[in-house]
Design an enzyme around this catalytic site. Sequence first.
Site, PDB file in Angstrom:
ATOM      1  N   LYS A  47       2.069  -3.587   6.676  1.00 24.72           N
ATOM      2  CA  LYS A  47       2.430  -3.844   5.274  1.00 24.72           C
ATOM      3  C   LYS A  47       3.936  -3.678   5.083  1.00 24.72           C
ATOM      4  O   LYS A  47       4.589  -4.447   4.391  1.00 24.72           O
ATOM      5  CB  LYS A  47       1.670  -2.872   4.351  1.00 24.72           C
ATOM      6  CG  LYS A  47       0.165  -3.127   4.295  1.00 24.72           C
ATOM      7  CD  LYS A  47      -0.125  -4.392   3.520  1.00 24.72           C
ATOM      8  CE  LYS A  47      -1.599  -4.720   3.472  1.00 24.72           C
ATOM      9  NZ  LYS A  47      -1.885  -5.976   2.766  1.00 24.72           N
ATOM     10  N   SER A 103       0.834  -1.202   0.000  1.00 27.97           N
ATOM     11  CA  SER A 103       0.000   0.000   0.000  1.00 27.97           C
ATOM     12  C   SER A 103       0.867   1.250   0.000  1.00 27.97           C
ATOM     13  O   SER A 103       1.987   1.243   0.529  1.00 27.97           O
ATOM     14  CB  SER A 103      -0.843  -0.018   1.274  1.00 27.97           C
ATOM     15  OG  SER A 103      -1.416   1.250   1.501  1.00 27.97           O
ATOM     16  N   TYR A 124      -1.594   0.039  10.317  1.00 29.80           N
ATOM     17  CA  TYR A 124      -1.908  -0.621   9.048  1.00 29.80           C
ATOM     18  C   TYR A 124      -0.704  -0.547   8.104  1.00 29.80           C
ATOM     19  O   TYR A 124      -0.219  -1.556   7.587  1.00 29.80           O
ATOM     20  CB  TYR A 124      -3.142   0.024   8.400  1.00 29.80           C
ATOM     21  CG  TYR A 124      -3.294  -0.357   6.951  1.00 29.80           C
ATOM     22  CD1 TYR A 124      -3.715  -1.638   6.588  1.00 29.80           C
ATOM     23  CD2 TYR A 124      -2.971   0.546   5.933  1.00 29.80           C
ATOM     24  CE1 TYR A 124      -3.808  -1.996   5.254  1.00 29.80           C
ATOM     25  CE2 TYR A 124      -3.068   0.202   4.601  1.00 29.80           C
ATOM     26  CZ  TYR A 124      -3.491  -1.076   4.265  1.00 29.80           C
ATOM     27  OH  TYR A 124      -3.564  -1.430   2.941  1.00 29.80           O
TER      28      TYR A 124
HETATM   29  N1  UFG Z   1     -12.995  11.134   2.437  1.00 29.02           N
HETATM   30  C1  UFG Z   1     -14.007  12.024   2.730  1.00 29.02           C
HETATM   31  N2  UFG Z   1     -15.217  11.515   3.107  1.00 29.02           N
HETATM   32  C2  UFG Z   1     -15.449  10.162   3.181  1.00 29.02           C
HETATM   33  C3  UFG Z   1     -14.407   9.272   2.868  1.00 29.02           C
HETATM   34  C4  UFG Z   1     -13.171   9.793   2.508  1.00 29.02           C
HETATM   35  O1  UFG Z   1     -13.828  13.254   2.664  1.00 29.02           O
HETATM   36  O2  UFG Z   1     -16.565   9.765   3.536  1.00 29.02           O
HETATM   37  C5  UFG Z   1     -11.678  11.687   2.018  1.00 29.02           C
HETATM   38  C6  UFG Z   1     -10.535  11.220   2.899  1.00 29.02           C
HETATM   39  O3  UFG Z   1     -10.400  12.039   4.024  1.00 29.02           O
HETATM   40  C7  UFG Z   1      -9.367  11.280   1.930  1.00 29.02           C
HETATM   41  C8  UFG Z   1      -9.988  10.934   0.559  1.00 29.02           C
HETATM   42  O4  UFG Z   1     -11.387  11.179   0.729  1.00 29.02           O
HETATM   43  O5  UFG Z   1      -8.868  12.587   1.861  1.00 29.02           O
HETATM   44  C9  UFG Z   1      -9.782   9.494   0.172  1.00 29.02           C
HETATM   45  O6  UFG Z   1     -10.168   8.660   1.267  1.00 29.02           O
HETATM   46  P1  UFG Z   1     -10.280   7.076   1.167  1.00 29.02           P
HETATM   47  O7  UFG Z   1     -10.706   6.587   2.505  1.00 29.02           O
HETATM   48  O8  UFG Z   1     -11.104   6.703  -0.015  1.00 29.02           O
HETATM   49  O9  UFG Z   1      -8.792   6.626   0.848  1.00 29.02           O
HETATM   50  P2  UFG Z   1      -7.452   6.911   1.661  1.00 29.02           P
HETATM   51  O10 UFG Z   1      -6.586   7.717   0.748  1.00 29.02           O
HETATM   52  O11 UFG Z   1      -7.684   7.437   3.007  1.00 29.02           O
HETATM   53  O12 UFG Z   1      -6.944   5.425   1.880  1.00 29.02           O
HETATM   54  C10 UFG Z   1      -6.301   4.683   0.900  1.00 29.02           C
HETATM   55  C11 UFG Z   1      -6.551   3.208   1.138  1.00 29.02           C
HETATM   56  C12 UFG Z   1      -5.946   2.797   2.466  1.00 29.02           C
HETATM   57  C13 UFG Z   1      -4.502   3.205   2.538  1.00 29.02           C
HETATM   58  C14 UFG Z   1      -4.378   4.682   2.268  1.00 29.02           C
HETATM   59  C15 UFG Z   1      -2.973   5.173   2.298  1.00 29.02           C
HETATM   60  O13 UFG Z   1      -7.917   2.926   1.135  1.00 29.02           O
HETATM   61  O14 UFG Z   1      -6.049   1.401   2.598  1.00 29.02           O
HETATM   62  O15 UFG Z   1      -4.943   4.973   0.997  1.00 29.02           O
HETATM   63  O16 UFG Z   1      -2.270   4.547   1.314  1.00 29.02           O
HETATM   64  F1  UFG Z   1      -3.991   2.972   3.763  1.00 29.02           F
END
Ligand code: UFG
Length: 322
Positions: free
Chosen positions: A144, A116, A140
């Site tokens: 990894k 990841s 997490y």
């Molecule tokens: N977000 C919102 N509202 C929501 C969900 C997400 O504003 O309801 C925002 C988050 O704060 C973030 C962006 O949308 O800024 C993307 O969020 P995601 O949860 O879709 O994805 P992340 O980038 O947080 O997470 C991904 C993977 C994880 C991994 C992470 C870091 O899903 O498993 O990237 O590599 F750990």
Amino acid sequence: MAILVTGGAGYIGSHTVKELLKRKYEVIVFDNLSTGHRELVPGGHLVEADLRSLEEVRDVFRRYPVEAVMHFAALMQVGESYADPQKYYVHNLVSSLNLLQAMLEAEVKYFIFSSSAAVYGQPLEIPIREGHPLQPINPYGASKFMVERMLPDYDRAYGLRYVSLRYFNAAGADPEGQLGEWHDPETHLIPNILLHLLGRNPGFQVFGQDFPTADGTAIRDYIHVTDLARAHVLALEKLKAGEPSQVVNLGSSRGYSVLEVIRAAEKVTGKRVSLKFGPRRPGDVPVLLASSEKAETLLGWKREFSDLEFIIETAWKWHLTH
Ligand code: UFG
């Protein structure tokens, strides 16, 4: 000979099983169905077992002629990993050790690992290349990282050949409509927006509007799950052709802010999001963006489905029917 796919009943795993079956591979899915779904396994043979039990893992290698392992099975909620790190080190690290031990005993030499972008932690430069320092900032990402750290040692000592694939933001659904994203609870941005538009997520919020980006919301690199799935097959083929172990980013090399994703979802669906802003989520970084040059040159990977509107279109079709 068969490919053993752990977590093949999960989101990225199931899409990869589909790609393997299309290419006529025999597939054994190993899944405890704790977060995966039987309905998502598109074919092959499902073994319901638990990676935390070395005996159950050994048993599958005794019963099937496994040629290579693709290891998707893991927990992946960053917030939960802060609250319960032990759970993450057991599911993601101990399970991987069991799998590697059973592979060594059965003399299986090829390993494709689901890593990841979380292994990098706070990015020091954008886009992120594979040589970027690895300083995970949550359990997490650390779980990894720890598996990744072991792999070169296993390569040197036991001849285990691996490709570690560092995913950025997996998104979208099978263009043929058979498979899609099904997490419970859902934490990811695109499904949360779509569920909101379907009236099933009234509390949808944008987390943070004070990031140092043009519109104040966080930027991510969204990559279509079928493009990810195909990279796994390419990685397997490289190892089978005798190429050395590799670590490779998988992203689209194009970033979108949360607000840009919301606008794209409104365009694709013809519906309007009722916009609410909440505080930043702990551990969220302002920008995560991959350089995917290495995947292109080393694996011959080409992204076919990762246009943002197509990602949302395929995800929308899946959510409308499931
Ligand atoms: N977000 C919102 N509202 C929501 C969900 C997400 O504003 O309801 C925002 C988050 O704060 C973030 C962006 O949308 O800024 C993307 O969020 P995601 O949860 O879709 O994805 P992340 O980038 O947080 O997470 C991904 C993977 C994880 C991994 C992470 C870091 O899903 O498993 O990237 O590599 F750990």
